[in-house]
Design a protein around this motif. Structure first.
Motif, PDB file in Angstrom:
ATOM      1  N   SER A  42     -24.289  76.333  -4.065  1.00 28.77           N
ATOM      2  CA  SER A  42     -25.616  76.511  -3.457  1.00 28.77           C
ATOM      3  C   SER A  42     -25.530  76.514  -1.933  1.00 28.77           C
ATOM      4  O   SER A  42     -26.114  77.376  -1.263  1.00 28.77           O
ATOM      5  N   ARG A  43     -24.796  75.572  -1.375  1.00 28.24           N
ATOM      6  CA  ARG A  43     -24.654  75.497   0.087  1.00 28.24           C
ATOM      7  C   ARG A  43     -23.892  76.703   0.637  1.00 28.24           C
ATOM      8  O   ARG A  43     -24.228  77.216   1.695  1.00 28.24           O
ATOM      9  N   ALA A  44     -22.881  77.146  -0.098  1.00 27.66           N
ATOM     10  CA  ALA A  44     -22.113  78.312   0.344  1.00 27.66           C
ATOM     11  C   ALA A  44     -22.998  79.561   0.351  1.00 27.66           C
ATOM     12  O   ALA A  44     -22.948  80.355   1.297  1.00 27.66           O
ATOM     13  N   GLU A  45     -23.804  79.727  -0.683  1.00 36.11           N
ATOM     14  CA  GLU A  45     -24.718  80.872  -0.740  1.00 36.11           C
ATOM     15  C   GLU A  45     -25.721  80.835   0.416  1.00 36.11           C
ATOM     16  O   GLU A  45     -25.972  81.866   1.042  1.00 36.11           O
ATOM     17  N   LYS A  46     -26.279  79.656   0.690  1.00 43.20           N
ATOM     18  CA  LYS A  46     -27.241  79.512   1.787  1.00 43.20           C
ATOM     19  C   LYS A  46     -26.618  79.856   3.136  1.00 43.20           C
ATOM     20  O   LYS A  46     -27.308  80.274   4.059  1.00 43.20           O
ATOM     21  N   ASN A  47     -25.296  79.662   3.237  1.00 43.87           N
ATOM     22  CA  ASN A  47     -24.579  79.975   4.480  1.00 43.87           C
ATOM     23  C   ASN A  47     -23.974  81.377   4.453  1.00 43.87           C
ATOM     24  O   ASN A  47     -23.133  81.706   5.284  1.00 43.87           O
TER      25      ASN A  47
END
Length: 176
Positions: A108-113
């Motif tokens: 999730s954090r990787a996608e948001k970044n």
């Protein structure tokens, strides 16, 4: 069991090292270098603090995941992506969904970044449940001398690894 996932802080480093060591202690495929690898990676420009996550239960760190920046080099481009290295949970907390929580939060954090993909070297039976496929499905290879079945990738952005042929380039810290 209530599990809190958060970015690691510098104050967590010693505890994270202990978790990594305990988690890999009895892993026959491990070279038992994982905690030192994480220490080396933290000192590189590949380290992304928001993608180094701990799992806590009652304020005690019981798990860890690290995603670092890597490059996929093709004949005509360099694609920035991430590598998972490692994900681990204290033995007495394994098989309780904590690794899954860490992986899902890291994704999730990787996608948001806006990272398009993640690669990893790991157990061929564990990671496919999260959508990982053999790197060869994406025409990717790595410079590691590791069985192809253990080298996997996932597209966070659909199509981000389509129609390419490339080599996953890990940071020098992996080989020190």
């Amino acid at each position: 069991m209530k599990v809190k996932i958060r970015p690691e802080t510098q104050n967590d480093y010693e505890c994270v090292s202990q978790v990594i060591s305990a988690a890999f202690k009895n892993e026959p495929e491990s070279n038992h270098d994982e905690e030192y690898l994480v220490e080396r990676l933290r000192m590189t420009s590949n380290y992304v603090p928001d993608l180094a996550l701990v799992a806590e239960v009652k304020d005690k760190i019981i798990g860890f995941i690290l995603l670092i920046k890597i490059n996929i080099v093709t004949d005509d481009q360099i694609i920035g992506a991430l590598a998972m290295a490692p994900v681990c949970v204290l033995p007495k907390f394994q098989n309780k969904g904590i690794g899954e929580k860490l992986i899902n939060e890291a994704h999730s954090r990787a996608e948001k970044n806006n990272y398009p993909a993640i690669v990893l070297v790991g157990h061929e039976d564990y990671y496919p449940r999260f959508g990982y496929k053999p790197m060869s499905d994406f025409n990717l290879k790595t410079t590691f001398n590791i069985p192809a079945k253990n080298c996997m990738a996932i597209e966070l952005t659909p199509g981000s690894l389509s129609n390419i042929r490339g080599t996953v380039v890990y940071p020098k810290a992996f080989f020190d």
